[in-house]
Every structure is written in C-alpha cells, then in structure tokens.
Design an enzyme around this catalytic site. Structure first.
Site, PDB file in Angstrom:
ATOM      1  N   HIS A  61      -2.196  -2.925  11.575  1.00  0.00           N
ATOM      2  CA  HIS A  61      -3.213  -3.849  11.051  1.00  0.00           C
ATOM      3  C   HIS A  61      -4.523  -3.110  10.788  1.00  0.00           C
ATOM      4  O   HIS A  61      -5.405  -3.060  11.640  1.00  0.00           O
ATOM      5  CB  HIS A  61      -3.434  -4.994  12.050  1.00  0.00           C
ATOM      6  CG  HIS A  61      -4.202  -6.132  11.461  1.00  0.00           C
ATOM      7  ND1 HIS A  61      -4.008  -7.430  11.831  1.00  0.00           N
ATOM      8  CD2 HIS A  61      -5.175  -6.172  10.519  1.00  0.00           C
ATOM      9  CE1 HIS A  61      -4.811  -8.221  11.150  1.00  0.00           C
ATOM     10  NE2 HIS A  61      -5.533  -7.468  10.350  1.00  0.00           N
ATOM     11  N   ASN A 279     -13.191 -12.082  12.997  1.00  0.00           N
ATOM     12  CA  ASN A 279     -12.382 -13.277  12.819  1.00  0.00           C
ATOM     13  C   ASN A 279     -10.932 -12.956  13.164  1.00  0.00           C
ATOM     14  O   ASN A 279     -10.342 -12.099  12.513  1.00  0.00           O
ATOM     15  CB  ASN A 279     -12.489 -13.743  11.360  1.00  0.00           C
ATOM     16  CG  ASN A 279     -11.880 -15.106  11.157  1.00  0.00           C
ATOM     17  OD1 ASN A 279     -11.566 -15.792  12.117  1.00  0.00           O
ATOM     18  ND2 ASN A 279     -11.685 -15.488   9.914  1.00  0.00           N
ATOM     19  N   ASP A 306      -7.013  -4.157  13.879  1.00  0.00           N
ATOM     20  CA  ASP A 306      -7.736  -4.918  12.859  1.00  0.00           C
ATOM     21  C   ASP A 306      -8.987  -4.147  12.427  1.00  0.00           C
ATOM     22  O   ASP A 306     -10.073  -4.720  12.291  1.00  0.00           O
ATOM     23  CB  ASP A 306      -8.087  -6.330  13.347  1.00  0.00           C
ATOM     24  CG  ASP A 306      -8.566  -7.229  12.210  1.00  0.00           C
ATOM     25  OD1 ASP A 306      -8.494  -6.819  11.038  1.00  0.00           O
ATOM     26  OD2 ASP A 306      -9.016  -8.355  12.503  1.00  0.00           O
TER      27      ASP A 306
END
Lengths: 426, 313
Positions: A61, A279, A306
C-alpha cells in the site's frame, strides 16, 4: 555472480526457518550452497553476524504519485525511500492523475519503474472508471497489463451493486479487491476521530462506524460472491471484531494495519498539525489495543504503510483544508518492530516478518516474500535492536509530511538487496 | 488550574482552553479598568499609539469586527480592515503567505476570523505579530467567551458557584466552547441544553452537564445563554425545522415566566427573534444582550492591551 550472506539469523516464515546460517545468491536467485552453477565465480561476502536475514519486505500500500503529481513523489524517490526502509517490493495505488484505471497508464508506470525504480514496483488498477464508484474499469485488460489487484483506494465504492459486480467480475481473473473502507454518509466532511478531542478542537468527526459499516458490507459481499476482499488500513477496534468473527466462519476477508494507527492517538491533533491528518484518522488507545490484539491473534495478517507524500506547502495550511496522508516507508519497519515486538511483545520477530513478506505475497500471488531455493534474491538485513532517530529532512522524498520526525525507535533495516544486488545499505 | 498571581506572558489569544483561571481573571480585571475609559467623554488612551492592527476577517462579521476596530481606536492604534472578498485568499494565496505579507507591512496585531478551526493557532505559531482569535470554525471565540463571563461577573460579583445554562447548537458553536472553558475554570456550574444531535453526551468530557429538556434548568439557573440557531443545508439531518426547535427549546414567554427574577438572559447575537428567543423577552428586564455588546469593547481593549501593549496594568 555469487553473493554469500554469512553468519546471520535467517528467518524465512514461509518455510518455518529460523536459524543461524549462510544464505547463497547466484545470478539474482536464492540457491543452495551445494548447487552453485559456477563455483569458480568471485564470491561477494556480506557479513550478517548479529543481524537478521529476512526475505525482502513487501508493502502492498504505497502512493508514488506518478503519473501527474511528481512534485509530491516520483517512482524514483518513492522507491529510494522503500529501499531505505528495507522494502524490496511495493504495490502502488491507482489514485494518480490520470488515475491508473486503464492498461495504458499501467504500462506507463511499469516502463517508468523499469527505468528508475530501485525496488520492484507492482501496480493496482482502479475498480471503477476514474475511481468514481460508478462504472467498472477495464479490469481484464489491466490484468493483461500486469496489475496484481484492483482498488479505488482513496475512494470507496458506495454503491453495493457496483461493488458486488466488481467482485464477481474480478474473480474471473483471480484478482483480489483491496478496499478503502469509508461510508461517505457517516463520515461526511469528518477529518479526525469523532470523540472527546474532536469535540474539544471543534473539528468535524470521522466516526468509527464510518469504517465498520463498510467492513461489514465487505464481509457480506465477500460471502455472497465467494471472492476475496482485503480491507485497507484498519483504524477501528470494532472492525477487528467484525473481521475476527467472519474469518472464523471462513469468509475470504483479510485486512491490514498501518504503523501510525498503532503508534499515535487522536490527541496528537491538538496542535492542528496536518502531519497528523490521514484517512482513516488516528483513533484512541482502546482502538490501538484492539488492533494489536487482532495482529497478535491473526485476525490482521498483513502490515502496510499507506505511504502518502504531500508537498510541504500543501500540508502547511488550515487543518480542514490540508490533504490526508503521511510518509511511511522509512519508518514502517521501525515502528512495527518497536511497538509490536519490543514494547507490547504482541508477536515475535518471525511473525512480524511474515506479516511484511509472505502474507502480502500470498494475497497478491507474488513470486516473492520467501528465501526458498529458486526464489528471486530479494533480501533485507534487519537489526531489530538498533536504536535510531528519524530525520525527515534526510528523506529522498520531495515531501516532508511525517509525524515521526525526531522520534526514536528500536529496530531498523540496515541493507536492502533486490535480485541479488544491494540497492541500499546503512 | 492555578491561582498564582497573574502575569500576562502571551503574545496571542487563541483559546480560553489554554488559559488558567488566574490569566482569565487578569483579563477580566483589565477589562473592568478599561470599561471606565469608555464612560469618559474623551474615550481614548495612548496605550497602543504607533501600533498597527489588521482586522483580517476571512468569514463575514459586523459586530465582532466593529468591536475590535473601536477597541483598537480607543487604544490609539492604527486599524486596517481586510474582508474575505477583498483578500487574495480567493486568488489562491495560502493563509500563511497572506499573513506573512501583512506582517511584512509591519502589522503588530492580526485579528483573525476564519472558518477553519485551528486557523488562529496556525498563524500564531508562524508570525511574530500578536494574533487574536476572533472566531475559528467551531473551535473557539475567546473574546466572546470573555465578554459573556465579564457580564455575568459584573452582575453577580462572582463566577464560582453560578449556575449557567447554554442552549442551542453546541456541537458547532465556538461561542459555547469558549464560554464553557472560561466558566468551568472559574468554578461555575454549567449545563448545556439542546437536541441530542446538537448536544451529544460526549460534551460532558468538557466538565459540564448535558440535558435535552430546557425545563430542567429554567427555575434554577442564574444565567441562560441562548445561541443563534441556524437551519442551513448542513444542519437538515440534525433537527427537522426551526418551528420544532422553538417548540422544544425556544425561550418563549411561558418559559421565561418560570425564570428566577434575577436570572440573566444572554445572547451573542445576531438574534433570531421568535426562534431561539421570544422578541419581547429579548428586550425585556432579564435581557443583558446589549450590555454584552458594550462589555465586548472593554474586553477587547484588555486583550489587545495585554497581548500587544507591553504587560499587565
């Protein structure tokens, strides 16, 4: 070309291996010392005494921002950050500009990576055209172009019918679906965890239920279609409970957790610093405990960063106007090792390595994540006891949006080897 | 909370949450001294002579901007007003760049009204000039909180032990937050009143009580502070209509008749007559709504003087 990594603690979870020994590499492939093809080649020796020899770490990710946003990150700078963090393979999200929702863009990314990437760069493709959640993207053509999964990451398909058909369709290509779990109605314009701190700071709340609602939806659709869904960056303890129950029933649902969600809480927003805005948002100590429990009992079986670079001038604005996301690759292993292995003793080192290697490789069917004979020689040398302090000003990324600048950790990658070649060492 | 002798050491006023009781008391005492200046025929003192104040309002306001402007003039400062529509923020310039330009023009004080929570703190951390928060999103409106508390203290002679009810859209209200922080620090007993959607239980974390029935507070409260209620696009899912709000929470004549004779009716303005407050009650004997406005001037003089005028009185 032969490389011998000597005297390290070799940990290869895929083969249940954990022993002191030597690892041999010939022509970019892991080999057995008894089966060297050209025994007369010069041997390049790497001393790994006191270090852990692990399969190259995999992060499924990351956002490398190309095409379209190279002022934030490029495939070159992002892959350099990956190498410094011990990662030999990364999986890019499709929310680029234009979005990676078509085979031409996927091929462009692969070509660019072949030119400038330091590590292996894999691509995901959009679930829907423009990541808009309405019409299916050309998933089959993107599969032919080499994608390893589909996702609308950064967005979440809200229409359950669209999601159902995407799942059914992707099953034809054995492509897993990765989902950013966010119910748009419940989350609204929320920018931080809905709780005491959002009330105090006067900021719009992003409730746990906004994530849990979609995790529950995904469990139901995965059952309906008998197709795998992987839930990205879990932040809520309630999501772990839903996942645990579903996995116990054999539902093909999996999930990942990111470093910041187990290292920081929503209180960090009290200075209105956008480097703590991502987020899904930072939540509470109770959520951290439940996420770590889920990692310990196997409910969560993949870890990811992320990694989401944004330029300093984009982040240095009013908090509600700043983009979501933080850098992650360089501090990822350190945080997981420090929190999960040292501080909490929730899992041991072989388990941590599995969550960062063979588990993501299995989900995405990558021929990586193990030190098996014949596997590509992607290897990371780790020093799990090493103390170090992160200095974001030294990052290769053009962005600086890390909440961990100045933080000290125990655990660090010290050498990253891709296909037998050292691409970074401390 | 500390009761140590007060010394003002801050260049900015961002949030009452960040102040201790002694600092709040010092602000109120200083405002009391300045209130006397306003009652003289010559209403000007030279405390900020030669200093420049920029009223930087990125969100519309008449009352607060005018109040700051008059306060600065009475302290002999030079004043410039910049409204959102005229500012370069609309041309894509960031808040930081706009503010640094203002500073490059040698502004000493920037009074900021902004729709984003945290905007004033953002500027204060980046500028040498004094930054005064004139309302940041749903976060705080410290000078409004101070003038409300000043008005209560002037009438009752104390804050500790006072029963104060704040009624309305608390979740989105910066006025409510600043009131709550000041009142709780000074020892008042605060109850928040309104529908469950706008007054969630989570507000109890601020050290207050929460109720969803206005009848619970009418007969016992010393102060009832009514917030302006709005029913804009983003509030439709929070309550059905202004009519239903008035029926459940409006200070009607019937409800006002149950207040103690000494109870103060307050409102930060602008009032919606007939919605959160009956028109006659707004003008009636309980009402101190205009006194609040007058006191706002003294409070803002005190804030400007302490932050930019070189120390305590």
């Amino acid at each position: 070309m032969i490389t011998k990594i000597t005297g390290g603690r070799i940990i290869d979870p895929a083969n249940g291996r954990d022993e002191i020994g030597d690892l041999w590499i010939e022509d970019g492939v892991i080999v057995d010392s008894s089966q060297i093809q050209n025994p007369k080649s010069e041997i390049d020796e790497i001393d790994a005494q006191g270090l852990v020899v692990a399969p190259g770490l995999i992060d499924l990710h990351v956002h490398f921002r190309e095409p379209g946003q190279s002022h934030k990150e490029t495939i070159g700078t992002g892959s350099e950050a990956a190498a410094r963090g011990g990662f030999t393979s990364v999986v890019c999200m499709p929310n680029t500009n234009p979005p990676a929702d078509n085979p031409a863009t996927i091929r462009w990314i692969h070509e660019r990576a072949a030119q400038i990437a330091k590590v292996n760069v894999f691509c995901t493709g959009g679930i829907t055209k423009g990541l808009k959640g309405e019409e299916l993207a050309p998933i089959g053509s993107m599969k032919n172009a080499g994608i390893v999964a589909i996702t609308d990451d950064g967005h979440c398909v809200q229409n359950n019918e669209v999601m159902r058909r995407a799942l059914e369709y992707a099953r034809m290509f054995d492509l897993p679906l990765l989902d950013h779990c966010q119910d748009y109605g419940l989350v609204g314009n929320g920018i931080m965890h809905e709780g005491e701190w959002s009330v105090r700071l006067g900021l719009p709340g992003w409730p746990r239920t906004g994530e849990e609602m979609i995790v529950a939806r995904n469990i139901l659709l995965s059952e309906l279609c008998d197709a795998p869904i992987h839930c990205q960056h879990m932040s809520s303890g309630g999501s772990v409970r839903l996942l645990r129950e579903a996995r116990a029933r054999g539902v093909k649902i999996s999930a990942e957790v990111c470093p910041h969600h187990i290292a920081l809480t929503d209180e960090a927003l009290k200075g209105y610093d956008a480097n703590f805005k991502m987020n899904p948002p930072l939540r509470t100590a109770a959520d951290i405990n439940l996420l770590i429990e889920g990692i310990a009992d196997g409910t969560i079986d993949i870890l990811a960063s992320d990694h989401a670079p944004h330029a300093a001038y984009e982040k240095e604005v009013e908090l509600d106007q700043a983009p979501f996301g933080i850098l992650g690759l360089e501090t990822e292993f350190a945080i997981f090792c420090d929190v999960l292995v040292h501080q909490r003793a929730a899992i041991d080192l072989p388990r941590l390595i599995a969550l960062l290697t063979i588990n993501p490789a299995r989900l995405l069917r990558l021929d990586r994540g193990t030190l098996s004979t014949g596997a590509p020689a992607d290897v990371t040398l780790l020093d799990p006891a090493r103390e170090w302090t992160y200095d974001v000003t030294q990052t290769p990324s053009p962005s600086r949006n890390s909440p961990f600048h100045g933080a000290t950790f125990r655990g660090r990658a010290v050498r990253t080897i891709v296909a037998g070649k050292t691409v970074w060492s401390l | 909370m500390t009761n140590a002798p007060a010394a003002w050491t801050r260049k900015d006023l961002i949030a009452l949450d960040a102040l201790n009781a002694a600092e709040i008391t010092l602000l109120l005492d200083t405002a009391k001294a300045f209130k006397g200046v306003g009652e003289r025929s010559l209403k000007k003192v030279p405390a900020l002579r030669g200093k420049t104040l920029v009223n930087f309002f990125v969100e519309p306001s008449t009352r607060t901007r005018t109040s700051f402007e008059l306060a600065a003039m009475r302290l002999s400062a030079d004043v410039v007003n910049i409204a959102a529509t005229a500012s370069s923020l609309q041309k894509g310039e960031t808040l930081k760049d706009t503010a640094r330009n203002l500073e490059a023009l040698l502004a000493d004080i920037i009074v900021l009204r902004h729709s984003s929570a945290g905007a004033a703190q953002f500027l204060a951390e980046r500028l040498g000039a004094s930054v005064i928060n004139a309302g940041d999103g749903s976060h705080e409106h410290p000078t409004q909180g101070l003038l409300d508390v000043f008005t209560m203290r002037e009438r009752f002679g104390r804050i500790a032990g006072l029963k104060v009810a704040i009624v309305g859209d608390i979740l989105f209200s910066r006025v409510a937050r600043s009131n709550v922080h000041a009142l709780v620090k000074l020892g008042a007993d605060v109850t928040l009143v309104g529908p469950t959607t706008l007054v969630p239980r989570s507000l109890e974390a601020l050290g207050v009580r929460v109720t969803h029935r206005i009848d619970d507070v009418l007969e016992t409260t010393d102060v009832i502070n009514l917030l302006r209620i709005q029913h804009e696009r983003q509030r439709k899912e929070y309550f059905p209509s202004l009519g239903e709000y008035t029926a459940l929470f409006g200070l009607t004549k019937a409800r006002a008749a149950r207040l103690q004779p000494t109870c103060l009716v307050m409102h930060p303005g602008p009032i919606n007559r007939g919605v959160e407050i009956d028109s006659d009650i707004a003008d009636g004997p309980h009402s101190v709504i205009l006194e609040q406005v007058t006191n706002g001037l003294a409070v803002r003089m005190a804030v400007l003087y302490l932050c930019a005028g070189g120390g305590a009185a």
